[in-house]
Design a protein around this motif. Structure first.
Motif, short mmCIF file in Angstrom:
data_model
loop_
_atom_site.label_atom_id
_atom_site.label_comp_id
_atom_site.label_asym_id
_atom_site.label_seq_id
_atom_site.Cartn_x
_atom_site.Cartn_y
_atom_site.Cartn_z
N GLY A 108 0.82 -1.20 0.00
CA GLY A 108 0.00 0.00 0.00
C GLY A 108 0.85 1.25 0.00
N ARG A 109 0.20 2.39 0.20
CA ARG A 109 0.85 3.69 0.19
C ARG A 109 0.85 4.26 1.60
NH1 ARG A 109 1.79 1.54 -3.99
NH2 ARG A 109 1.33 2.29 -6.06
N TYR A 110 2.00 4.69 2.04
CA TYR A 110 2.17 5.24 3.38
C TYR A 110 3.02 6.51 3.27
CZ TYR A 110 0.99 0.37 4.43
OH TYR A 110 0.38 -0.86 4.48
N SER A 111 3.35 7.09 4.42
CA SER A 111 4.33 8.17 4.45
C SER A 111 5.07 8.10 5.78
CB SER A 111 3.66 9.54 4.26
OG SER A 111 2.74 9.80 5.27
N VAL A 112 6.27 8.64 5.79
CA VAL A 112 7.09 8.65 7.00
C VAL A 112 6.36 9.51 8.03
CG1 VAL A 112 9.30 9.32 8.01
CG2 VAL A 112 9.23 8.29 5.72
N THR A 113 6.06 8.92 9.20
CA THR A 113 5.31 9.64 10.22
C THR A 113 6.19 10.16 11.35
OG1 THR A 113 4.86 7.53 11.33
CG2 THR A 113 3.18 8.36 9.81
N LEU A 114 7.35 9.53 11.54
CA LEU A 114 8.24 9.94 12.63
C LEU A 114 9.65 9.52 12.30
CD1 LEU A 114 8.54 11.00 15.60
CD2 LEU A 114 8.21 8.63 16.33
N ARG A 115 10.60 10.39 12.61
CA ARG A 115 12.03 10.08 12.43
C ARG A 115 12.71 10.22 13.79
NH1 ARG A 115 15.13 11.94 7.66
NH2 ARG A 115 16.12 13.31 9.14
N THR A 116 13.51 9.24 14.16
CA THR A 116 14.24 9.27 15.41
C THR A 116 15.70 8.97 15.11
OG1 THR A 116 12.30 8.49 16.61
CG2 THR A 116 14.42 8.26 17.72
N GLN A 117 16.60 9.83 15.56
CA GLN A 117 18.03 9.68 15.25
C GLN A 117 18.59 8.35 15.75
OE1 GLN A 117 20.17 11.68 13.38
NE2 GLN A 117 21.58 10.00 13.66
N SER A 118 18.33 8.00 17.02
CA SER A 118 18.84 6.72 17.53
C SER A 118 18.06 6.31 18.77
CB SER A 118 20.33 6.82 17.84
OG SER A 118 20.57 7.77 18.86
N LEU A 119 18.04 5.00 19.00
CA LEU A 119 17.38 4.43 20.18
C LEU A 119 17.72 2.95 20.25
CD1 LEU A 119 14.64 2.69 19.08
CD2 LEU A 119 13.87 5.00 18.69
N LYS A 120 17.23 2.28 21.27
CA LYS A 120 17.41 0.83 21.39
C LYS A 120 16.18 0.18 20.77
CE LYS A 120 19.47 -1.16 24.79
NZ LYS A 120 19.90 -1.79 26.04
N GLY A 121 16.40 -0.71 19.77
CA GLY A 121 15.30 -1.40 19.10
C GLY A 121 14.61 -2.38 20.02
N SER A 122 13.45 -2.85 19.62
CA SER A 122 12.70 -3.80 20.45
C SER A 122 13.42 -5.13 20.59
CB SER A 122 11.29 -4.00 19.89
OG SER A 122 11.35 -4.39 18.54
N HIS A 129 18.90 6.19 12.60
CA HIS A 129 18.19 6.53 11.36
C HIS A 129 16.85 5.81 11.28
CE1 HIS A 129 22.56 7.11 9.97
NE2 HIS A 129 22.07 8.27 10.32
N VAL A 130 16.08 5.90 12.35
CA VAL A 130 14.80 5.19 12.45
C VAL A 130 13.71 6.03 11.79
CG1 VAL A 130 13.19 4.04 14.02
CG2 VAL A 130 15.61 4.27 14.66
N MET A 131 13.04 5.43 10.80
CA MET A 131 11.98 6.13 10.06
C MET A 131 10.71 5.28 10.07
SD MET A 131 14.37 7.60 6.97
CE MET A 131 13.03 8.32 6.09
N TYR A 132 9.75 5.67 10.93
CA TYR A 132 8.49 4.94 11.08
C TYR A 132 7.53 5.35 9.96
CZ TYR A 132 10.10 4.10 15.85
OH TYR A 132 10.82 3.71 16.96
N PHE A 176 17.57 11.09 2.48
CA PHE A 176 16.55 11.18 1.43
C PHE A 176 15.17 11.47 2.00
CE2 PHE A 176 13.31 9.24 -1.28
CZ PHE A 176 13.62 9.77 -2.52
N GLY A 177 14.78 10.81 3.08
CA GLY A 177 13.39 10.86 3.54
C GLY A 177 13.17 11.70 4.77
N ASP A 178 12.32 12.71 4.62
CA ASP A 178 11.89 13.53 5.75
C ASP A 178 10.53 13.02 6.22
OD1 ASP A 178 14.06 15.32 5.59
OD2 ASP A 178 13.07 16.46 4.01
N GLN A 179 10.05 13.60 7.32
CA GLN A 179 8.70 13.28 7.76
C GLN A 179 7.75 13.68 6.64
OE1 GLN A 179 7.91 14.25 11.79
NE2 GLN A 179 5.71 14.24 11.53
N GLY A 180 6.84 12.80 6.26
CA GLY A 180 5.91 13.06 5.18
C GLY A 180 6.34 12.46 3.84
#
Length: 187
Positions: A108-122, A129-132, A176-180
């Motif tokens: 389907g079609r989505y868009s980047v909703t949130l960007r987080t520089q760094s964190l601990k993954g699940s 470079h986390v891009m939800y 390349f990818g910003d929020q949106g």
């Protein structure tokens, strides 16, 4: 006789002026066009030259999937486990393989909703470079890369939505990818 300004006043004035110039330039740069990442691939022809010949064109087997949309976007193929960065003209400027999580998004079609520089993954790995861009089966789906550049460990039955990238590909996707930014998920 004219009064002289103290040196701290000169330094403060110059610093304030320089800061204003930097802020104005940053605002102009942010409003301008965003660069696209390009990939250089070695050519398939052998050469006696000590320098490799590079070409920015992707081989045919890495061609952008049909029906992935139009315009500037990120394309993620579930079946090929591959991502393409597509510029505004519809040309893929970079493509790379990924390691999908155990939970995949629906095509389907989505868009980047949130960007987080760094964190601990699940999965307990430090990532950057986390891009939800969506949620599936109660799990957040995002692109990311491990800080140390390693591939993800086995999931051991965990529900993981991280789509891991090689470190240099994670940096390219982040640039390349910003929020949106649009994300097209295809089979």
């Amino acid at each position: 006789m004219a009064a002289r300004l103290p040196s701290w006043a000169w330094v403060t004035g110059l610093t304030t002026g320089a800061t204003a110039v930097v802020v104005a330039l940053a605002v102009q740069a942010d409003a301008g066009p965003h660069p696209t990442a390009a990939v250089a691939r070695p050519s398939t022809s052998a050469s006696a030259s000590p320098h490799a010949t590079l070409t920015p064109e992707a081989p045919a087997e890495d061609a952008l999937p049909d029906g992935s949309g139009e315009g500037r976007r990120i394309v993620y193929s579930l079946g090929e486990k591959r991502v393409w960065l597509v510029d505004a003209t519809g040309r893929a400027t970079r493509t790379f393989t990924v390691w999908p999580g155990t939970v995949s998004p629906q095509p389907g079609r989505y868009s980047v909703t949130l960007r987080t520089q760094s964190l601990k993954g699940s999965d307990g790995v430090e990532i950057e470079h986390v891009m939800y861009f969506t949620k599936a089966d109660g799990v957040n789906i995002a692109f990311s890369n491990a800080l140390d550049g390693a591939s993800p460990p086995p999931a051991n039955g965990q529900k993981l939505g991280g789509i891991r990238l090689h470190k240099e590909d994670g940096a390219a996707l982040w640039a390349f990818g910003d929020q949106g930014t649009r994300v097209a998920v295809v089979k």
